[in-house]
Design a protein around this motif. Sequence first.
Motif: not given
Length: 560
Positions: A330-357
């Motif tokens: 659910e988390a990975a799916w959400h960030v893949e389809h949600r944008s904030a502050f100019g780009s997809r959440l899935a492309d933001k390094p800190l969010m990548q770190n959270v989802v990867a962990d």
Amino acid sequence: MASLTPETEHETPALDLTALRESTNQAPPLVGHNVVTGDAVLMAALETHGSAGLADDLAALGAEAGSAEAREHGMLANEFHPALVNYDRYGNRVDDVRFHPSWHWLLERAVGYGLQASPWTSDAPDAHLRRAAGFYAWSQAEPGHMCPISMTYAAIPALRVDDAVAKEWTPRLASTTYDPRTLPAGEKLGALAGMGMTEKQGGSDVRANVTTATPTSVDGEYVLHGHKWFTSAPTNDVFLVLAQTDAGVGCFLVPRVLPDGRRNDLDVVRLKDKLGNRSNASSELEFRGTWAQRLGDEGRGVRTIIEMVAATRLDCVLGSSALMRRSLAEAAWHVEHRSAFGSRLADKPLMQNVVADLAVESAAATTLAMRLAAAVDRADDPHEAALRRIGLPLAKFWICKRTPMMVAEALECLGGNGYVEESGMPLLFRESPLNSIWEGSGNVNALDVLRALGREPEVLEAWITEVGHARGEDPHLDRAIEGVLELLADTSAAEMNARRLAGRMAACLQGSLLVRYGDPDIADAFCATRLGPAYGGTLGTLPPSGAVALIAAGATPQVG
């Protein structure tokens, strides 16, 4: 007052209600994915420990578990709570529970896929692994209805203490036909089992139980008087319960309906208003001259039912691993389809770190759960039997303890949307502490680890052998194993250190399995953080590397 002219009149622009009411930048529902074939960690475990074609055999289950229909039924079963009906319209005591049709839809499929007791009657070499993978996958559709499925699976080993009873009940419990009718079990197409051990004055200390079992004039038959504090799924067909005899605690089989069609004197006092799922009816039961059949010898009830406890502990590990995997998806799916502050959440390094962990935590849980399930299939092998004995309380303690933290982090990835029931995340979060409590709390399992180590020296040998297969592959793992051996050597505060010891032993076991069988990037990340000095205190603190984005991307479900 002068009237306004067309030139001076302020005109309010018409609102575009269509645009106003249109939702944008929202993740679509996660449906249409295969929960089995889309789970790389599960597929790797099935390939490692199972026979050829095992994953293909589970593909249909995985597709249905990830369908929109299953998601809808899971939501409905929890939205419309079960209702206790003590009396019918004529005043007859019936002690029935009315469920929403979605509850029956879910159970019909779980039974149809053979997730309850079919491994015990199968000749397949990996029947228990297949069932474990199916249990893990189907739990992601809805967790509550898996409780009667788990208890039915766990009942069979306890029944085998009495060959005649086992021959009578095993075919009923192993049937892949779901039959919710209230009838004598011999007249039904399939049956489900429950269990009643704890009482209000004792909890996990079942030897403090006060429910009594009095023998009748017929050998092996008893009547019970007492109260059970927690009995889930009170509409199941038969229950295994503990009660006091003259020789101590005994184990008894209690049918809900007697062979002549009469309702057994088994009263449902109330349904529990509990944290967690709302679909399953957890209840209190009263015995008032309830007919029962003894299993095993008087005074040997705890030993008789211990195999049932072992089986349900495995399901606690599987259920927690499933909660982790569903939350990660659910988390990975959400960030893949949600944008904030100019780009997809899935492309933001800190969010990548959270989802990867999150993905690392889920992978470690799934890998250990499937390894222990495979050990059930190899019970005749002394190493496998000893590994299962020590591995179950270790995994039950560690994985179930880490699930609430992991699910909470996944929920946070969805922000406020994750705090709304419609997202499904609040149900997962409420459910997340359950398996740490059921079948022995954290302390009970940590102490069971000490008990096993003290009484059964072969279990330590099995642990050392299993983690030793990965010695020399990762320095963090090697140092962690040495640390465990040092803890074991210090017997001055064994009970005080029991949780620390259980956690480290479990994490070393996970690290060894990931190093040997898992994705190398996930194995490196796990060992560096869970076993090394790089842990930052929360999830989302993996050391910077190019692997972080790859791990996060690999966790995103593929739809279609």
